[in-house]
Design an enzyme around this catalytic site. Sequence first.
Site: not given
Ligand code: FCB
Length: 470
Positions: A180, A375
Site C-alpha cells: 500500500e 487483504e
Molecule cells: C491496511 C493495512 C493493514 C491493516 C488494514 C486494516 O491498509 O495494510 O496493515 O491495517 O488496512
Amino acid sequence: MNPPALSPLTSAQSDLIASLPPSFRFGVATSAYQIEGAAHEDGRTASIWDTYCRVPGAVAGGDTGDVACDHYHRMPQDVALIRSLGVDTYRFSVAWPRVQPGGRGLANPAGLGFYDRLVDELLGQGIDPWVTLYHWDLPQELEDAGGWPARDTAYRFADYAMLVFGHLSDRVRTWTTLNEPWCTAMLGYAYGNQAPGRRDFPAAINAVHHLLLGHGLATQRMRAEAAGPIDLGITLNLSPAAPATTDERDRAAAWQADGLGTRIYLEPLRHGRYPSDVVDALRARGIELPVHPGDLETISAPIDLLGINYYTGHLYSGVDEHGHAEDVEGIPVQRVVPRGLPTTAMGWEIFPEGLTDLLVRVGQDYPGLPIVITESGAAFDDEPDETGFVRDDERTAYLATHIAAVAAARRAGVDVRGYFAWSLMDNFEWSYGYEKRFGIVRVDYDTQARIPKQSALWYRDTVRRVRTGG
Ligand code: FCB
C-alpha cells in the site's frame, strides 16, 4: 474449536463460492509491526512506527507495538494455528529494522534468523510463505535522512530487499515489494495520521515516486539474482471511486480521486508513464513528480502478479457542503459522500459489489496480470462470551460476501487467483492501537491466548469445501 456456524450466504453467493476452483489460493495475512512485538530484541532498531507511537495523542490509548501479539516468541504456535485453518498461504512482512538495523549496511543474523525459522516452520506445515518486504516500518535513521520523499531511500530499500531475498529465496517463491504505497505516501507524509506523521503534500508526491522507484529497483535486482522460479509483485490498496451524481463536477472529483489513488500507481507500473491529467493537476499546484531519466523503465519492470487490498469503495462530490467547487487554496473539492450502507467499526461502508467492479476494471485497463486479494476483512466491536468465543456474524458475512464478489469477478473473466483474510488475528491497528479488532482469531492481550472466532471456523470450512470441490 467450537462447532461451525451456519453459513450466512444467499444461495447465489454460495454457488459463486462453490464455483471457485480447488487451485484458488486462500490465505491469511499479517504484518511485522502489527504482531511481532520484541521491539528491542536481538538487535532490532527503531522504525518510524516506534517513534510515532511515542508522539502524545498519535495512537489511540497510547498503544505501541512493543509487545503486540508477541508473535516473535510464539511463532511456532501461530504457524500451527494457521495450519488449523487449512489455508495454503501465509502473507507476512519482514521488519526492515530487525534485518538491517538502521537501514544501511550488513544484515543482522539474529533478525534474519527469525524469518528463517518462520519460513521453515511454514514449509514444514505445508503452508506457502508469501513475503512482503515493506509494510510500513521504515528504519528511523532513514526517516531522519529524509524518508521516502528522499530519492536515496529507494536505493536503501533495494539493498535491504536483496539482503532478505538472498537469504530466503531458496525457499520463498512469492515476493511483494511494498504494501500500500498510497498509505505510506499520503497518510504518512500528507495527512500525517500515520508514521512518520508529516503534513506536506509535495513531500508525499515525492514519496509516491520514490516508493515506486524502490519497487522497480528491487524488482529488477531480485529478478536478476533469482536462481529458480519466482513471482514478484506489489500490493496496492485500491478502492473504486465513483461520482455521487451525474454532475460534471462530481465526475471530475471521482476521476481525480482515481488518479491519485489508482492510476498514479498502475499507469507507471504497467505502462511506464504517469497519467497526464494527474501530472497536469499537480503542476497546477506547483508540484512536479521527481522523475529522472530511466526511472519509468525501472518502475515498469515486469511483475508476475498484482496484490490488491480491498476494504470499501467511495462516492465523490466535487462540491462542498456550501456549494463551493474549490477550497480556500483554490484546490478542486473532493468530498466523500456516504452511500448509506452499513459500516464496519472503522466507519467504512460495506460494499462487496465494489470489489467485483474494481477487479473487472483493473482486469480491463491493466490486462495480463494475475491478481490476488492480499487483504480483505473488517473490524467489528467483538463481544466474547465467557469462554472467549466470538460469534462474529458480521465479520463472517463480510468475508463471505467479499469472497463471492471475487468469484463473480472470475466469472466475468478476471484472472484473480486468491483471497487472503485480513487478519489472521487481532493486532496493532496502527493509529487505532488495539481498539480495532480485524482478526478472525481473537487475541486476549492479557494472556496472549488465541481463540478462533466464528469467522475463522467458517473460513476453515469454506476453504475445505472449495479444496475438495464439495
Ligand atoms: C491496511 C493495512 C493493514 C491493516 C488494514 C486494516 O491498509 O495494510 O496493515 O491495517 O488496512
